[in-house]
Design a protein around this motif. Sequence first.
Motif, PDB file in Angstrom:
ATOM      1  N   LEU A  19      56.430  34.380  38.650  1.00  0.00           N
ATOM      2  CA  LEU A  19      55.628  33.821  37.570  1.00  0.00           C
ATOM      3  C   LEU A  19      54.717  32.701  38.066  1.00  0.00           C
ATOM      4  CD1 LEU A  19      58.249  33.737  34.691  1.00  0.00           C
ATOM      5  CD2 LEU A  19      56.377  35.352  35.001  1.00  0.00           C
ATOM      6  N   ARG A  76      50.796  32.801  37.440  1.00  0.00           N
ATOM      7  CA  ARG A  76      50.074  31.703  36.778  1.00  0.00           C
ATOM      8  C   ARG A  76      48.950  31.175  37.663  1.00  0.00           C
ATOM      9  NH1 ARG A  76      55.885  29.609  35.631  1.00  0.00           N
ATOM     10  NH2 ARG A  76      56.339  30.586  33.611  1.00  0.00           N
ATOM     11  N   ASN A  80      48.950  39.668  31.129  1.00  0.00           N
ATOM     12  CA  ASN A  80      49.941  40.421  31.902  1.00  0.00           C
ATOM     13  C   ASN A  80      50.249  41.756  31.233  1.00  0.00           C
ATOM     14  OD1 ASN A  80      51.214  38.227  30.148  1.00  0.00           O
ATOM     15  ND2 ASN A  80      52.947  39.643  30.362  1.00  0.00           N
ATOM     16  N   THR A 139      57.638  40.604  29.341  1.00  0.00           N
ATOM     17  CA  THR A 139      58.455  39.498  29.836  1.00  0.00           C
ATOM     18  C   THR A 139      59.664  39.297  28.914  1.00  0.00           C
ATOM     19  OG1 THR A 139      57.077  37.909  28.654  1.00  0.00           O
ATOM     20  CG2 THR A 139      56.551  38.316  30.959  1.00  0.00           C
ATOM     21  N   VAL A 195      61.115  34.784  29.466  1.00  0.00           N
ATOM     22  CA  VAL A 195      60.143  33.968  30.200  1.00  0.00           C
ATOM     23  C   VAL A 195      58.753  34.308  29.666  1.00  0.00           C
ATOM     24  CG1 VAL A 195      61.465  33.728  32.343  1.00  0.00           C
ATOM     25  CG2 VAL A 195      59.989  35.730  32.004  1.00  0.00           C
ATOM     26  N   SER A 196      57.772  33.514  30.063  1.00  0.00           N
ATOM     27  CA  SER A 196      56.383  33.815  29.704  1.00  0.00           C
ATOM     28  C   SER A 196      55.459  33.203  30.745  1.00  0.00           C
ATOM     29  CB  SER A 196      56.051  33.281  28.317  1.00  0.00           C
ATOM     30  OG  SER A 196      56.118  31.853  28.296  1.00  0.00           O
ATOM     31  N   LEU A 197      54.217  33.698  30.774  1.00  0.00           N
ATOM     32  CA  LEU A 197      53.232  33.117  31.674  1.00  0.00           C
ATOM     33  C   LEU A 197      52.750  31.776  31.125  1.00  0.00           C
ATOM     34  CD1 LEU A 197      53.257  35.697  33.321  1.00  0.00           C
ATOM     35  CD2 LEU A 197      50.760  35.657  33.301  1.00  0.00           C
TER      36      LEU A 197
END
Length: 366
Positions: free
Chosen positions: A337, A341, A357, A361, A364-366
Amino acid sequence: MAPPERRATDRTLVPVQELHDAPLAPLTTFRLGGPATRLVTATTDDEVISAVREADTAGTPLLIIGGGSNLVIGDKGFEGTALRIATRGFELVGTTLELAAGEVWTDAVARTVEAGLAGIECLAGIPGLAGATPIQNVGAYGQEVSSTITEVIAYDRHSGETVTLSNAECDFSYRHSRFKQHPDRFVVLRVRFALEDREGLSAPIKYAETARVLGVQAGDRVELAAVRRAVLDLRAGKGMVLDPEDHDTWSAGSFFTNPILTAEEYETFLSRVRTRLGDDVAPPAYPAGDGRTKTSAAWLIDKAGFTKGYGSGPARISTKHTLALTNRGEATTEDLLALAREVAAGVREAFGVTLVNEPVTVGVSL
């Protein structure tokens, strides 16, 4: 929109295989992610429905796992029930194909090519299972599954029934569908396709790269086996065919979707391109309907300075394709990640375009 066709479903609970504190990383192509509280493997539609109903009734978070080729799972794992779809079923009657959600997609493509049927031959080598194809509206080399899917049979978690959705009811668009728009509602069970019998010839070749490799013009039809082989070779050359020994394939394929820009956004983007790269540089551009333009995420990433092999840590850009972010063997999800990012921020700074993306996910996340 008309409500989807429905039929009653047997509500009897069916025993399924289950594990506790189960590793999920081996079930993903990234080989990343922590464990699930509980992992259930379902081999029939009834088992799938039973496991979903049990989780929904108990209020337990549910994660559906197919081939794991489009998943980024957090290092802490998943607190809830992970349901692994392992159903089987390949039924070909004339030009009509029905696949169980758990059928390996690339194997199904190979079988349709062997049967002399066109429509999905350019989707050879795409990892994952058949049930994921309508969710993402999987596409490559000028084909999308939305062109051949006639119906999707799914379990509707809202109504507690099995439903049959027509192609129109699936709301397909670029890498998107009704299933993706409502990720917690439908669980795909089976997918039906209408293929084409052109006496062993492919659908018209649409993608310039494929046409070049085959030595034909766009719009030509070619022997199905030759098209499949060309696509597999193209994908392998970009690290997009899974190989357990090749860390360049420990990825989710294309990590970012190709941006689609409004007319105003595209003009701003062109201005940034001219400022950064000069007046004689023209970015890839494809009509996307409604006055919008699709450009290339791979081109943006490369021109923003993130070339093939970029990175010095355990997560790096593939040495074969700038769109693939890879686990070099010792990476964590957070390593991946951090790289994603960095790439997204670099493209935004260089060209004012926000990359999105493609993988789902989890935690989690960007």
